[in-house]
Write a protein that holds these residues in place. Structure first.
Motif, mmCIF file in Angstrom:
data_model
loop_
_atom_site.group_PDB
_atom_site.id
_atom_site.type_symbol
_atom_site.label_atom_id
_atom_site.label_comp_id
_atom_site.label_asym_id
_atom_site.label_seq_id
_atom_site.Cartn_x
_atom_site.Cartn_y
_atom_site.Cartn_z
ATOM 1 N N ALA A 91 19.855 -30.720 3.862
ATOM 2 C CA ALA A 91 18.677 -29.859 3.940
ATOM 3 C C ALA A 91 18.275 -29.412 2.533
ATOM 4 C CB ALA A 91 18.966 -28.638 4.814
ATOM 5 N N SER A 92 16.998 -29.334 2.283
ATOM 6 C CA SER A 92 16.505 -28.878 0.978
ATOM 7 C C SER A 92 16.409 -27.359 0.953
ATOM 8 C CB SER A 92 15.127 -29.476 0.685
ATOM 9 O OG SER A 92 14.149 -28.920 1.563
ATOM 10 N N GLN A 93 16.345 -26.810 -0.243
ATOM 11 C CA GLN A 93 16.176 -25.363 -0.370
ATOM 12 C C GLN A 93 14.864 -24.921 0.267
ATOM 13 O OE1 GLN A 93 16.528 -24.594 -4.594
ATOM 14 N NE2 GLN A 93 18.753 -24.447 -4.506
ATOM 15 N N VAL A 94 13.844 -25.748 0.151
ATOM 16 C CA VAL A 94 12.536 -25.412 0.725
ATOM 17 C C VAL A 94 12.617 -25.332 2.248
ATOM 18 C CG1 VAL A 94 10.165 -26.217 1.056
ATOM 19 C CG2 VAL A 94 11.242 -26.404 -1.197
ATOM 20 N N GLU A 95 13.295 -26.295 2.863
ATOM 21 C CA GLU A 95 13.429 -26.299 4.326
ATOM 22 C C GLU A 95 14.172 -25.066 4.818
ATOM 23 O OE1 GLU A 95 13.874 -30.770 5.946
ATOM 24 O OE2 GLU A 95 15.319 -30.249 4.388
ATOM 25 N N VAL A 96 15.275 -24.743 4.146
ATOM 26 C CA VAL A 96 16.080 -23.596 4.563
ATOM 27 C C VAL A 96 15.308 -22.300 4.355
ATOM 28 C CG1 VAL A 96 18.206 -22.302 4.160
ATOM 29 C CG2 VAL A 96 18.243 -24.798 4.091
ATOM 30 N N ALA A 97 14.648 -22.193 3.212
ATOM 31 C CA ALA A 97 13.887 -20.981 2.903
ATOM 32 C C ALA A 97 12.792 -20.741 3.937
ATOM 33 C CB ALA A 97 13.288 -21.093 1.504
ATOM 34 N N ARG A 98 12.125 -21.816 4.318
ATOM 35 C CA ARG A 98 11.043 -21.690 5.311
ATOM 36 C C ARG A 98 11.592 -21.155 6.631
ATOM 37 N NH1 ARG A 98 9.494 -26.759 5.554
ATOM 38 N NH2 ARG A 98 8.102 -26.551 3.760
ATOM 39 N N ARG A 99 12.743 -21.638 7.030
ATOM 40 C CA ARG A 99 13.374 -21.182 8.276
ATOM 41 C C ARG A 99 13.768 -19.715 8.200
ATOM 42 N NH1 ARG A 99 13.453 -24.539 12.927
ATOM 43 N NH2 ARG A 99 13.147 -26.647 12.155
ATOM 44 N N MET A 100 14.218 -19.305 7.016
ATOM 45 C CA MET A 100 14.684 -17.931 6.844
ATOM 46 C C MET A 100 13.559 -16.948 6.553
ATOM 47 S SD MET A 100 18.179 -18.553 4.628
ATOM 48 C CE MET A 100 18.562 -16.774 4.609
ATOM 49 N N GLY A 101 12.394 -17.475 6.239
ATOM 50 C CA GLY A 101 11.266 -16.609 5.914
ATOM 51 C C GLY A 101 11.343 -16.019 4.526
ATOM 52 N N VAL A 102 11.947 -16.775 3.592
ATOM 53 C CA VAL A 102 12.047 -16.322 2.204
ATOM 54 C C VAL A 102 11.530 -17.432 1.302
ATOM 55 C CG1 VAL A 102 14.032 -14.852 2.699
ATOM 56 C CG2 VAL A 102 14.408 -17.200 1.914
ATOM 57 N N SER A 103 11.448 -17.170 0.012
ATOM 58 C CA SER A 103 11.005 -18.192 -0.923
ATOM 59 C C SER A 103 12.181 -19.069 -1.340
ATOM 60 C CB SER A 103 10.384 -17.546 -2.165
ATOM 61 O OG SER A 103 11.373 -16.896 -2.927
ATOM 62 N N PRO A 104 11.928 -20.315 -1.723
ATOM 63 C CA PRO A 104 13.010 -21.196 -2.172
ATOM 64 C C PRO A 104 13.800 -20.630 -3.344
ATOM 65 C CG PRO A 104 11.031 -22.474 -1.732
ATOM 66 C CD PRO A 104 10.634 -21.025 -1.650
ATOM 67 N N SER A 105 13.150 -19.814 -4.168
ATOM 68 C CA SER A 105 13.840 -19.231 -5.319
ATOM 69 C C SER A 105 14.968 -18.300 -4.884
ATOM 70 C CB SER A 105 12.857 -18.479 -6.220
ATOM 71 O OG SER A 105 12.275 -17.382 -5.522
ATOM 72 N N ILE A 150 21.603 -25.259 11.053
ATOM 73 C CA ILE A 150 21.851 -25.808 12.387
ATOM 74 C C ILE A 150 20.538 -26.157 13.085
ATOM 75 C CG2 ILE A 150 22.735 -25.248 14.689
ATOM 76 C CD1 ILE A 150 24.955 -23.654 13.294
ATOM 77 N N GLU A 151 19.524 -25.302 12.943
ATOM 78 C CA GLU A 151 18.235 -25.562 13.571
ATOM 79 C C GLU A 151 17.586 -26.819 12.989
ATOM 80 O OE1 GLU A 151 15.998 -22.020 13.019
ATOM 81 O OE2 GLU A 151 17.192 -20.845 14.450
ATOM 82 N N ILE A 152 17.714 -26.985 11.671
ATOM 83 C CA ILE A 152 17.171 -28.182 11.027
ATOM 84 C C ILE A 152 17.859 -29.427 11.587
ATOM 85 C CG2 ILE A 152 17.089 -29.449 8.830
ATOM 86 C CD1 ILE A 152 16.719 -26.671 7.461
ATOM 87 N N ASP A 153 19.177 -29.347 11.727
ATOM 88 C CA ASP A 153 19.931 -30.489 12.253
ATOM 89 C C ASP A 153 19.566 -30.765 13.707
ATOM 90 O OD1 ASP A 153 22.108 -32.501 12.175
ATOM 91 O OD2 ASP A 153 23.064 -31.143 13.595
ATOM 92 N N GLU A 154 19.407 -29.727 14.494
ATOM 93 C CA GLU A 154 19.075 -29.910 15.909
ATOM 94 C C GLU A 154 17.729 -30.601 16.071
ATOM 95 O OE1 GLU A 154 19.471 -25.937 17.385
ATOM 96 O OE2 GLU A 154 21.553 -26.251 18.014
ATOM 97 N N GLU A 155 16.784 -30.293 15.201
ATOM 98 C CA GLU A 155 15.483 -30.949 15.273
ATOM 99 C C GLU A 155 15.594 -32.428 14.930
ATOM 100 O OE1 GLU A 155 12.396 -29.111 13.067
ATOM 101 O OE2 GLU A 155 12.198 -27.432 14.473
ATOM 102 N N ARG A 156 16.630 -32.780 14.177
ATOM 103 C CA ARG A 156 16.846 -34.180 13.791
ATOM 104 C C ARG A 156 17.763 -34.910 14.767
ATOM 105 N NH1 ARG A 156 18.256 -32.853 7.436
ATOM 106 N NH2 ARG A 156 16.144 -32.275 6.762
ATOM 107 N N GLY A 157 18.187 -34.229 15.812
ATOM 108 C CA GLY A 157 19.031 -34.864 16.808
ATOM 109 C C GLY A 157 20.411 -34.260 16.957
ATOM 110 N N GLY A 158 20.769 -33.330 16.066
ATOM 111 C CA GLY A 158 22.041 -32.616 16.185
ATOM 112 C C GLY A 158 23.269 -33.423 15.803
#
Length: 240
Positions: free
Chosen positions: A33-47, A73-81
Motif C-alpha cells: 500500500a502507498s502512503q497516499v492510499e493509507v492516508a486517504r483511508r485515514m482521512g489525513v494527508s500523506p505527509s 486491511i481495508e485496502i487488501d480486502e478490496e483487492r481480494g483479501g
C-alpha cells in the motif's frame, strides 16, 4: 476471525516497538500500500504518514495505529483479501513478526520457473517445474537469532506449495537444516544474496534428498518484492 487476528497482532507489533514508525512502514510494504492510499483511508494527508514512518513526529497513539492497520486491511480486502488470508497462517506467534518481509498468494498456480524468472533466480537443485501457490520472504538472520525452534517448525509447516525466500544468506545451510528438522517440504527455497556456486554442500544435499527445489538470487530485495507482488495480480492475458 482472521481479520480480527491480523488487526490485533499488527497493532501490537507496532505499539510495542521502540521504533513504531519503522514498523508501520514495514507493514505498509507487506500490504503493498502507498502512503497516499493509507492516508486517504485515514482521512489525513500523506505527509502525516511519512512523518510517522520517519520518526519526525512523536510515536502515534494506539487508536491512530489501529486506524492505520484498519486502512491496510481495508485496502487488501478490496483487492481480494489475499494478504490477510496469507498472514492468518503466520501470525500465530509474536516472535515470527520480526522475521516477515513479504507474503502473498497467487491468483492461480504459477509455474516455479515463472517465479524464478521474475526474481532472476538460478536453480541449484531442480526437481521439476512444479506449481506454486504463493510466496513468503523471511529474514533468515532474525529467524535464527530471535525465533524459538517451536515457532520455526510451525512457520515452515504452514508453507507447503509455496516459495520460501530467505534473505541475508551466508551459505544457506541453516535454513535448509531447519526445514529438514521441521519435516516439511516447501515447493522451493530461494537463498538471497549468494551465487549458486557459494551454496553450502550440506544445504544442497538436504535439498536433493528431501526433494526440495533450491535456487539462489542476487537481485535486490526491493526488486524481488516488487516482482513477486506483480505475480499476485492477474495480468492481461492471464487466466481468470
Amino acid at each position: 476471525m482472521p481479520r480480527s487476528l491480523v488487526l490485533k497482532r499488527i497493532v501490537g507489533d507496532i505499539a510495542a516497538s521502540e521504533h513504531p514508525g519503522k514498523v508501520m512502514r514495514k507493514w505498509r510494504k507487506v500490504f503493498h500500500a502507498s502512503q497516499v492510499e493509507v492516508a486517504r483511508r485515514m482521512g489525513v494527508s500523506p505527509s502525516v504518514i511519512s512523518e510517522y514512518e520517519t520518526g519526525k513526529t512523536k510515536a502515534p497513539r494506539v487508536d491512530t495505529v489501529r486506524k492505520f492497520v484498519e486502512a491496510l486491511i481495508e485496502i487488501d480486502e478490496e483487492r481480494g483479501g489475499n494478504i490477510v488470508s496469507a498472514l492468518e497462517n503466520v501470525l500465530f506467534s509474536e516472535e515470527l513478526l520480526v522475521t516477515l518481509i513479504g507474503i502473498g498468494e497467487f491468483p492461480y498456480p504459477r509455474k516455479l520457473e515463472e517465479v524464478y524468472e521474475a526474481i532472476e533466480a538460478e536453480p541449484v537443485v531442480h526437481h521439476g517445474n512444479v506449481d506454486v501457490f504463493g510466496y513468503t520472504v523471511i529474514d533468515s538472520v532474525k529467524t535464527i537469532l530471535e525465533v524459538p525452534a517451536r515457532s520455526l517448525i510451525r512457520v515452515y509447516g504452514e508453507c507447503p506449495n509455496r516459495v520460501l525466500v530467505f534473505t541475508r544468506i551466508d551459505r544457506g545451510r541453516s535454513p535448509m537444516v531447519a526445514i529438514k528438522a521441521a519435516g516439511v517440504k516447501p515447493s522451493a527455497v530461494v537463498l538471497h544474496g549468494i551465487d549458486k556456486s557459494e551454496v553450502d554442500d550440506i544445504g544442497i544435499k538436504i535439498a536433493e534428498v528431501e526433494g526440495i527445489n533450491l535456487a539462489t538470487t542476487t537481485e535486490s530485495i526491493s526488486k524481488i518484492s516488487k516482482r513477486l507482488k506483480e505475480l499476485t495480480e492477474v495480468q492481461p492475458g492471464d487466466r481468470g
